[in-house]
Write a protein that holds these residues in place. Sequence first.
Motif, PDB file in Angstrom:
ATOM      1  N   ILE A  11       0.857  -1.195   0.000  1.00 27.40           N
ATOM      2  CA  ILE A  11       0.000   0.000   0.000  1.00 27.40           C
ATOM      3  C   ILE A  11       0.889   1.240   0.000  1.00 27.40           C
ATOM      4  O   ILE A  11       1.813   1.350   0.814  1.00 27.40           O
ATOM      5  N   PRO A  12       0.640   2.191  -0.889  1.00 27.06           N
ATOM      6  CA  PRO A  12       1.452   3.418  -0.903  1.00 27.06           C
ATOM      7  C   PRO A  12       1.104   4.300   0.294  1.00 27.06           C
ATOM      8  O   PRO A  12      -0.064   4.559   0.575  1.00 27.06           O
ATOM      9  N   ALA A  63       5.946  14.135   8.348  1.00 25.90           N
ATOM     10  CA  ALA A  63       4.500  14.339   8.459  1.00 25.90           C
ATOM     11  C   ALA A  63       3.821  13.368   7.501  1.00 25.90           C
ATOM     12  O   ALA A  63       3.547  13.699   6.352  1.00 25.90           O
ATOM     13  N   PRO A  64       3.553  12.148   7.949  1.00 26.34           N
ATOM     14  CA  PRO A  64       2.875  11.183   7.078  1.00 26.34           C
ATOM     15  C   PRO A  64       1.394  11.529   6.929  1.00 26.34           C
ATOM     16  O   PRO A  64       0.769  12.064   7.855  1.00 26.34           O
ATOM     17  N   ASP A  65       0.841  11.225   5.763  1.00 26.23           N
ATOM     18  CA  ASP A  65      -0.612  11.217   5.647  1.00 26.23           C
ATOM     19  C   ASP A  65      -1.105  10.017   6.437  1.00 26.23           C
ATOM     20  O   ASP A  65      -0.608   8.896   6.264  1.00 26.23           O
ATOM     21  N   ARG A  66      -2.074  10.238   7.310  1.00 28.06           N
ATOM     22  CA  ARG A  66      -2.563   9.126   8.120  1.00 28.06           C
ATOM     23  C   ARG A  66      -3.132   8.014   7.243  1.00 28.06           C
ATOM     24  O   ARG A  66      -3.586   8.272   6.121  1.00 28.06           O
ATOM     25  N   PRO A  67      -3.117   6.766   7.722  1.00 30.74           N
ATOM     26  CA  PRO A  67      -3.679   5.661   6.946  1.00 30.74           C
ATOM     27  C   PRO A  67      -5.104   5.965   6.480  1.00 30.74           C
ATOM     28  O   PRO A  67      -5.962   6.350   7.268  1.00 30.74           O
ATOM     29  N   GLY A  68      -5.321   5.807   5.176  1.00 32.44           N
ATOM     30  CA  GLY A  68      -6.613   6.135   4.582  1.00 32.44           C
ATOM     31  C   GLY A  68      -6.656   7.515   3.975  1.00 32.44           C
ATOM     32  O   GLY A  68      -7.629   7.868   3.295  1.00 32.44           O
ATOM     33  N   ALA A  73      -5.348   6.337   0.440  1.00 30.36           N
ATOM     34  CA  ALA A  73      -6.815   6.393   0.345  1.00 30.36           C
ATOM     35  C   ALA A  73      -7.363   5.261  -0.514  1.00 30.36           C
ATOM     36  O   ALA A  73      -8.512   4.836  -0.345  1.00 30.36           O
ATOM     37  N   VAL A  74      -6.536   4.749  -1.422  1.00 28.90           N
ATOM     38  CA  VAL A  74      -6.979   3.657  -2.293  1.00 28.90           C
ATOM     39  C   VAL A  74      -7.262   2.377  -1.497  1.00 28.90           C
ATOM     40  O   VAL A  74      -7.932   1.472  -1.989  1.00 28.90           O
ATOM     41  N   ALA A  75      -6.752   2.313  -0.265  1.00 28.91           N
ATOM     42  CA  ALA A  75      -6.923   1.101   0.556  1.00 28.91           C
ATOM     43  C   ALA A  75      -7.532   1.444   1.910  1.00 28.91           C
ATOM     44  O   ALA A  75      -7.257   0.773   2.900  1.00 28.91           O
ATOM     45  N   GLU A  76      -8.387   2.460   1.956  1.00 25.71           N
ATOM     46  CA  GLU A  76      -8.884   2.919   3.250  1.00 25.71           C
ATOM     47  C   GLU A  76      -9.605   1.831   4.046  1.00 25.71           C
ATOM     48  O   GLU A  76      -9.555   1.806   5.270  1.00 25.71           O
ATOM     49  N   PRO A  82      -8.137  -0.328  14.406  1.00 28.08           N
ATOM     50  CA  PRO A  82      -7.136   0.590  14.946  1.00 28.08           C
ATOM     51  C   PRO A  82      -5.719   0.017  14.967  1.00 28.08           C
ATOM     52  O   PRO A  82      -4.754   0.724  14.682  1.00 28.08           O
ATOM     53  N   ARG A  83      -5.605  -1.264  15.308  1.00 32.56           N
ATOM     54  CA  ARG A  83      -4.280  -1.872  15.365  1.00 32.56           C
ATOM     55  C   ARG A  83      -3.597  -1.830  14.001  1.00 32.56           C
ATOM     56  O   ARG A  83      -2.378  -1.643  13.901  1.00 32.56           O
ATOM     57  N   ARG A  84      -4.377  -1.971  12.956  1.00 36.77           N
ATOM     58  CA  ARG A  84      -3.823  -1.921  11.594  1.00 36.77           C
ATOM     59  C   ARG A  84      -3.254  -0.536  11.299  1.00 36.77           C
ATOM     60  O   ARG A  84      -2.213  -0.411  10.644  1.00 36.77           O
ATOM     61  N   ARG A  85      -3.917   0.498  11.786  1.00 31.09           N
ATOM     62  CA  ARG A  85      -3.429   1.860  11.567  1.00 31.09           C
ATOM     63  C   ARG A  85      -2.128   2.106  12.334  1.00 31.09           C
ATOM     64  O   ARG A  85      -1.204   2.749  11.827  1.00 31.09           O
ATOM     65  N   VAL A  86      -2.063   1.593  13.558  1.00 29.88           N
ATOM     66  CA  VAL A  86      -0.854   1.740  14.356  1.00 29.88           C
ATOM     67  C   VAL A  86       0.324   1.041  13.679  1.00 29.88           C
ATOM     68  O   VAL A  86       1.411   1.616  13.530  1.00 29.88           O
ATOM     69  N   ASP A  87       0.126  -0.197  13.263  1.00 25.51           N
ATOM     70  CA  ASP A  87       1.193  -0.935  12.585  1.00 25.51           C
ATOM     71  C   ASP A  87       1.638  -0.213  11.317  1.00 25.51           C
ATOM     72  O   ASP A  87       2.846  -0.098  11.046  1.00 25.51           O
ATOM     73  N   ALA A  88       0.668   0.273  10.544  1.00 30.98           N
ATOM     74  CA  ALA A  88       0.995   0.948   9.288  1.00 30.98           C
ATOM     75  C   ALA A  88       1.823   2.198   9.539  1.00 30.98           C
ATOM     76  O   ALA A  88       2.778   2.481   8.805  1.00 30.98           O
ATOM     77  N   MET A  89       1.492   2.947  10.585  1.00 31.45           N
ATOM     78  CA  MET A  89       2.246   4.175  10.845  1.00 31.45           C
ATOM     79  C   MET A  89       3.656   3.879  11.332  1.00 31.45           C
ATOM     80  O   MET A  89       4.630   4.493  10.887  1.00 31.45           O
ATOM     81  N   TYR A  90       3.801   2.916  12.238  1.00 31.09           N
ATOM     82  CA  TYR A  90       5.151   2.556  12.676  1.00 31.09           C
ATOM     83  C   TYR A  90       5.997   2.078  11.497  1.00 31.09           C
ATOM     84  O   TYR A  90       7.179   2.447  11.354  1.00 31.09           O
ATOM     85  N   ARG A  91       5.413   1.289  10.631  1.00 33.22           N
ATOM     86  CA  ARG A  91       6.173   0.764   9.494  1.00 33.22           C
ATOM     87  C   ARG A  91       6.442   1.847   8.456  1.00 33.22           C
ATOM     88  O   ARG A  91       7.476   1.817   7.770  1.00 33.22           O
ATOM     89  N   THR A  92       5.549   2.808   8.344  1.00 36.23           N
ATOM     90  CA  THR A  92       5.793   3.934   7.441  1.00 36.23           C
ATOM     91  C   THR A  92       6.979   4.752   7.925  1.00 36.23           C
ATOM     92  O   THR A  92       7.858   5.129   7.134  1.00 36.23           O
ATOM     93  N   VAL A  93       7.031   5.021   9.220  1.00 42.27           N
ATOM     94  CA  VAL A  93       8.163   5.768   9.774  1.00 42.27           C
ATOM     95  C   VAL A  93       9.464   5.006   9.547  1.00 42.27           C
ATOM     96  O   VAL A  93      10.478   5.584   9.136  1.00 42.27           O
ATOM     97  N   ASP A  94       9.451   3.697   9.784  1.00 41.65           N
ATOM     98  CA  ASP A  94      10.651   2.891   9.554  1.00 41.65           C
ATOM     99  C   ASP A  94      11.088   2.947   8.096  1.00 41.65           C
ATOM    100  O   ASP A  94      12.283   3.063   7.792  1.00 41.65           O
TER     101      ASP A  94
END
Length: 291
Positions: A11-12, A63-68, A73-76, A82-94
Amino acid sequence: MRARTVEVDGIPMSALCAEVDEPRAVLVAVHGGAANARYFDLPGHPRASLLRTGAALGFTVLAPDRPGYGASAVAEAEFRPPRRRVDAMYRTVDALLGARSRGAGVFLVGHSAGCDLAVRMAADERGDALLGLELAGTGLVRQERAIQRIAALVREQDRAGIRDLLWQPARVYPPELFGGRPIADRAPGYEADVAVDWPDDFRALAPDIRVPVRVTCAEHESVWRRDAAALDEIRGIFPGAPRFEFNHQADAGHNLSAGHGATAYHLGVLAFAEECAVAAAAAPDEKERGA
């Protein structure tokens, strides 16, 4: 400062990044609802930019765009849990940082609806490694007029009423930014659940946060109560934070990073992050002396 997109599970995930070679620390700024990462780097207002101010003072700011939001947005629908959003943000930062230095560590900044994600990240088991947490535009008890406007939104889809509520008083914002049109974005479907569930989720999650916390209350906050009883309740839900403080931001409305006082607010955030970095550096020495 540059726009970047990384892939997380195919997911981008998009972000604005202001990076320095040897950062003092890394700030991750989490925008609010119906907006995007541009909230922290407003078009035509470089002095009000958290990204540019932070980089000028030696911090890498993401400053990431939050998940969705943004590219994701293509994969909102993927991000309703909520756990999916947390994982996505941590992995985005990494993914954004890669092997680059994080300096003293990662410090989270959450605004408005973005506080839901920032608090969940800090309460997660990975949150113990954070430097600290800044929350703004949030609370536990809504003002009566906010309750009425939100009810009207649900009943009549009165989005203009919500926009007017969030952007008052007009005098604290540059005219061209009033209403947030330059940074507006379509909110993902899960955002309605965030709005409804937030106070209860805030109370449930905050006790698990074990890093320094600063909560900023704008002088003209239009959604959340900021009287003494309301603030005492907020302080009381952070028993595990080694440090907790309130910041009362003068001449500011709900959207602190978009107002005339944005630079003053951002300098305060960076000062708190710097204090957290100093404390983190001192901690190993104190443990060694104690041993």
